[in-house]
Structures are given as structure tokens and as C-alpha cells.
Enzyme design. Structure first.
Site, mmCIF file in Angstrom:
data_model
loop_
_atom_site.group_PDB
_atom_site.id
_atom_site.type_symbol
_atom_site.label_atom_id
_atom_site.label_comp_id
_atom_site.label_asym_id
_atom_site.label_seq_id
_atom_site.Cartn_x
_atom_site.Cartn_y
_atom_site.Cartn_z
ATOM 1 N N HIS A 158 0.827 -1.221 0.000
ATOM 2 C CA HIS A 158 0.000 0.000 0.000
ATOM 3 C C HIS A 158 0.856 1.263 0.000
ATOM 4 O O HIS A 158 1.811 1.393 0.748
ATOM 5 C CB HIS A 158 -1.050 -0.002 1.111
ATOM 6 C CG HIS A 158 -0.526 0.002 2.516
ATOM 7 N ND1 HIS A 158 -0.208 1.154 3.198
ATOM 8 C CD2 HIS A 158 -0.286 -1.008 3.375
ATOM 9 C CE1 HIS A 158 0.200 0.846 4.412
ATOM 10 N NE2 HIS A 158 0.172 -0.456 4.552
ATOM 11 N N GLU A 193 -4.902 1.887 2.553
ATOM 12 C CA GLU A 193 -5.020 0.703 3.407
ATOM 13 C C GLU A 193 -5.216 1.111 4.853
ATOM 14 O O GLU A 193 -5.991 0.511 5.583
ATOM 15 C CB GLU A 193 -3.755 -0.167 3.284
ATOM 16 C CG GLU A 193 -3.859 -1.512 4.000
ATOM 17 C CD GLU A 193 -3.425 -1.486 5.459
ATOM 18 O OE1 GLU A 193 -3.684 -2.460 6.170
ATOM 19 O OE2 GLU A 193 -2.829 -0.492 5.914
#
Ligand SMILES: [Zn+2]
Length: 462
Positions: free
Chosen positions: A281, A327
Site C-alpha cells: 500500500h 489501506e
């Protein structure tokens, strides 16, 4: 008949031996390329030192999108694109401030930081009695009588006896995520949560928290306190149970803004419709520069495509790198990616995530069928020369989680986890704490696993 059987055995054994040596050779080439020509460390240097913390919705997050897209563009992939996704925008505001007051005017400052998603305190801050609990379950025991009008101090430490620090983390992260929404039911006016950190230091560690169904006006502010601060506060409360705690923070939630997942792919030469995803991420928290969480996973994933190319391998399946956005405080990127894949009826066969820090790789965890896991275990000897020993069943990763269905193998890189939570979500997560060689070994291990899945496919697709 017996003779035929003998011939067959000889053919199978010889073929297996040949295949094995091919794999050994390819994996050796991947490792040698990673340890001599990797780009992971340079990319991470830029992400961390030129851009910095990449909180969703921030200018830095957008800069990271632009930078990684440009790098993928320069790699000669078959396709590179941005996938739009709406993300939450929470900002910290001015630095937080806190102290404990044992008698009027007798105060000690303590290091805190607002938890991600928290509301601000009133402008002048909050000052109230503070009551210590060892996790959410204690709230019910104490009841509203003892909690009403006070700040609740959640002080459950991570269990140091567990070897997997992630297990230790999941054992007490509930107080961070749900502490405020639970404490407010008993009339609390704010919450202070011990940082998710096994070591004693002065860094408060942020992380996401939620309010469940609470109306905006019912929400109470929540902050993390450093582990040393938590120990000090706890000791102070033993001597002065009526001590006051003061804290002030000015964080704020804005409307969602548009951001992007950054995606690049090499088209498969034989099965272009079968997609293998490798990713991390791109967003991070705003404290520190997000080097371990998860700049490392992003640059390793980008490098997987490079290392396969540079080591002379032509993928049979489509290999796609996905740098997921958001995320940390929403998982919007992971959800969006899976939603688009489903709408387009794309066939994903394998997804690998690196989101556990840039430390020495120990192995991988797999969320898959027994048949696929058996096959993975048979690859064990290929990884042994590289000290990658741990091939276990288990949780793969947050961003690839929404892709889960019957036909896909999900996997997570498992680096050594002992130091991860020293850094996680704090100012201590910086580039100087990532070791170049360890980062490259992770990228090599990931590339090797992607190579094996590309070559042999997964059970369902055979
Ligand atoms: Zn992460």
C-alpha cells in the site's frame, strides 16, 4: 506392462529432476539480480526522503502516485494506469499536547498523538480525572458510576511472550480501534490508548479508530500515548488516583477526495487472461515517512516485475503490480481494485502482498486450498538456500483480502517481525531503519514465489 511402468517412472523422475534444476537456476538468477541490480532501495529513498508520510488525501499521497506511476512508465511494461478511488481525508492539525496533573499546577508533559479518524478536543482541550483499564472488557466491570465524566486510559500491553508480534498486536489492537466507541457508552469524555509497541520508548503510535454508529456530536477524542508515557501515567495513578489528565488535539475529517491505485502489468505470453497480482500500500500514516509500512512493500512489488524481466524470465501469465491507496484508514483501494476486477470478470489466480516491513524475509503465509498448499510445501527446498523456511497457512494481507474467492491463492510475505512494531505507525518509521540488503532479499523471495506460481499455475486453473 511392468517394463512400461519402469519407463514411466524413469521419465517422471528425470523430468522432475530437470524441472527442479530449471527452477533452481531461475531462482538463483532472480536473487543475483536482486542483490546487484535492485531498484527497491533507491525508490524507497525517494518515497521516504523526497516525499515523506503519505496519508490518504494528502499532497504527499498524490506525489507518491505521480512518482511511482512515472517509475512504472519507465520500466517498459505492457500497460501502466491509475485506477481512481475516493478516499477519506483526515488531517492531524497542530501538534497534540498532554500532561498529567497530580496537584494544582504540578504537571508532567506526556507524548501523545491523535488516533486516525479521531475528532478534536474542544479548542481549550479536555481536563478530567483519568481511569486506567486493562482492555475493553474492564469497562463493564467498572460501569458508568466509575467512568462517567472521566478520560479512560486503555493500558493493555502487547504480550511479549508471543513470538509472532503480529499475534501480539491483534491481541490488544481492539482497545485502539474500538476503545472510544465502547468507553462513550459509560459516559467517558475522552480516551488515551497505550501505543501498540513492545519496546519502551517515547514515540506515540497512531493507527485507525472508529466510532461505529455514533452520531458526530456523541464522539469523544482518542489519542495514543507512548509506552514510556503509559508506564509513567500508570505509576502516577497508583500514587495519585485522583490525578487529572489534560489533552488537546485539533484533527479534522474533511470530505472524501479522489485518489488512485497505481497499476502496471506485463502481459502473459501463454495465459494472458490469468492474472497474478503483487502489491503493497502506497499510503502511510503521517508520522515518520512510512518506510517499513508500507513503502517497503510497494518498492518490492514494483521490483518483482523488474527482477523477473532482468533475470530473463518471460511470464506465462499476466503479472500485475498494484500499489493500493488507503489501506491504513479505509481500505478503499483494496476494495475498489477487487470491485473493478469483479465487474470486468477478470480471472485472478494468485495475489501476493508485502505489508509487514522491509525486514529479512522468513517465508510466506498462504490463504488457499489444501491442494495448492501441498504444492507450495513441495517448493520448500527451493527456498531453503535463501533461508526462507516458513511456508504456513494463514492471513495474507488486507489489500488483497477483498479478492478472495475459491479460485485464487492469497499469500503474504512474512519478514522477521521482532522489530516491526518499534516502527509501526510512528515517527520512528523512517528510511534509515530499512536495511538495503534485507529489502532486496524480500523482493527476491517475492519474485521467486511469483515465478513458481506463474510457471505452475494454481490447482483450479489446471
Ligand atoms: Zn501497512
Amino acid at each position: 506392462m511392468k517394463f512400461l511402468k519402469y519407463i514411466l517412472i524413469v521419465v517422471v523422475v528425470t523430468w522432475q529432476g530437470y524441472a527442479q534444476s530449471e527452477d533452481e537456476k531461475q531462482i538463483k538468477a532472480i536473487y543475483e539480480t536482486a542483490l546487484t541490480q535492485s531498484k527497491s532501495y533507491d525508490w524507497l529513498n525517494y518515497l521516504s526522503n523526497q516525499i515523506g508520510g503519505r496519508l490518504s488525501g494528502s499532497i504527499q499521497a498524490q506525489q507518491a502516485v505521480d512518482y511511482t506511476k512515472a517509475q512504472l512508465d519507465s520500466m517498459g511494461l505492457d500497460k501502466v494506469w491509475l485506477q481512481p478511488v475516493m478516499v477519506p481525508k483526515w488531517v492531524r492539525g497542530t501538534p497534540e499536547f498532554a500532561y498529567v496533573e497530580t496537584a494544582p499546577g504540578i504537571t508532567t508533559n506526556l507524548p501523545i498523538c491523535a488516533l486516525g479518524g479521531s475528532v478534536a478536543t474542544p479548542l481549550q482541550g479536555i481536563k478530567a480525572n483519568i481511569i486506567e483499564v486493562n482492555g475493553i472488557k474492564d469497562l463493564e466491570v467498572l460501569g458508568a458510576d466509575k467512568i462517567k465524566g472521566k478520560i479512560v486510559f486503555f493500558n493493555k500491553p502487547m504480550d511479549p511472550t508471543l513470538i509472532s508480534t503480529f499475534e501480539s498486536y491483534s491481541g490488544c489492537v481492539g482497545q485502539r480501534y474500538a476503545g472510544a466507541m465502547e468507553a462513550v457508552k459509560y459516559g467517558a469524555v475522552g480516551v488515551i490508548v497505550r501505543s501498540m509497541n513492545l519496546r519502551l520508548d517515547d514515540y506515540p503510535h497512531t493507527g485507525s479508530m472508529g466510532y461505529g454508529d455514533l452520531e458526530v456530536w456523541e464522539r469523544i477524542p482518542a489519542a495514543a500515548i507512548s509506552t514510556k508515557g503509559a508506564e509513567f501515567l500508570s505509576a502516577t495513578l497508583k500514587l495519585s488516583p485522583n490525578a487529572n489528565f489534560y489533552f488537546k488535539q485539533s484533527c479534522k475529517v474533511y470530505n472524501d477526495v479522489e485518489s488512485f491505485n497505481v497499476i502496471g502489468e506485463i502481459k502473459g505470453s501463454t495465459y494472458p487472461d490469468e492474472i497474478i497480482v503483487v502489491g503493497g500500500h502506497l499510503d502511510s500514516w503521517d508520522l515518520g515517512d512510512g518506510s517499513h509500512d508500507d513503502g517497503a512493500g510497494c518498492v518490492q512489488s514494483m521490483d518483482v516485475l523488474r527482477l523477473l524481466k532482468e533475470s530473463g524470465y518471460t511470464p506465462k501469465r499476466t503479472i500485475r503490480v498494484v500499489l493500493f491507496m488507503n489501506e491504513e484508514n479505509g481500505l478503499r483501494g483494496g476494495k475498489k481494485y477487487a470491485e473493478v476486477a469483479k465487474n470486468k470478470k477478470e480471472k485472478h489466480v494468485f495475489a501476493l502482498e508485502s505489508d509487514a516491513g522491509g525486514f529479512s524475509p522468513r517465508g510466506f503465509s498462504f490463504d488457499c486450498s489444501e491442494g495448492d498448499f501441498k504444492k507450495v510445501k513441495s517448493w520448500g527446498p527451493l527456498f531453503e538456500p535463501y533461508l526462507v523456511h516458513m511456508l504456513v497457512k494463514g492471513y495474507s494481507g488486507a489489500d488483497i483480502g477483498p479478492l478472495k474467492d475459491d479460485g485464487i491463492v492469497l499469500a503474504g510475505l512474512r519478514p522477521d517481525s521482532q522489530r516491526y512494531f518499534d516502527h509501526h505507525h510512528s515517527e520512528y518509521d523512517t528510511f534509515d531503519h530499512v536495511n538495503k540488503r534485507e529489502l532486496e532479499l524480500g523482493a527476491a523471495a517475492m519474485s521467486s514465489l511469483v515465478y513458481l506460481f506463474d510457471k505452475y499455475g494454481v490447482e483450479k486453473t489446471k
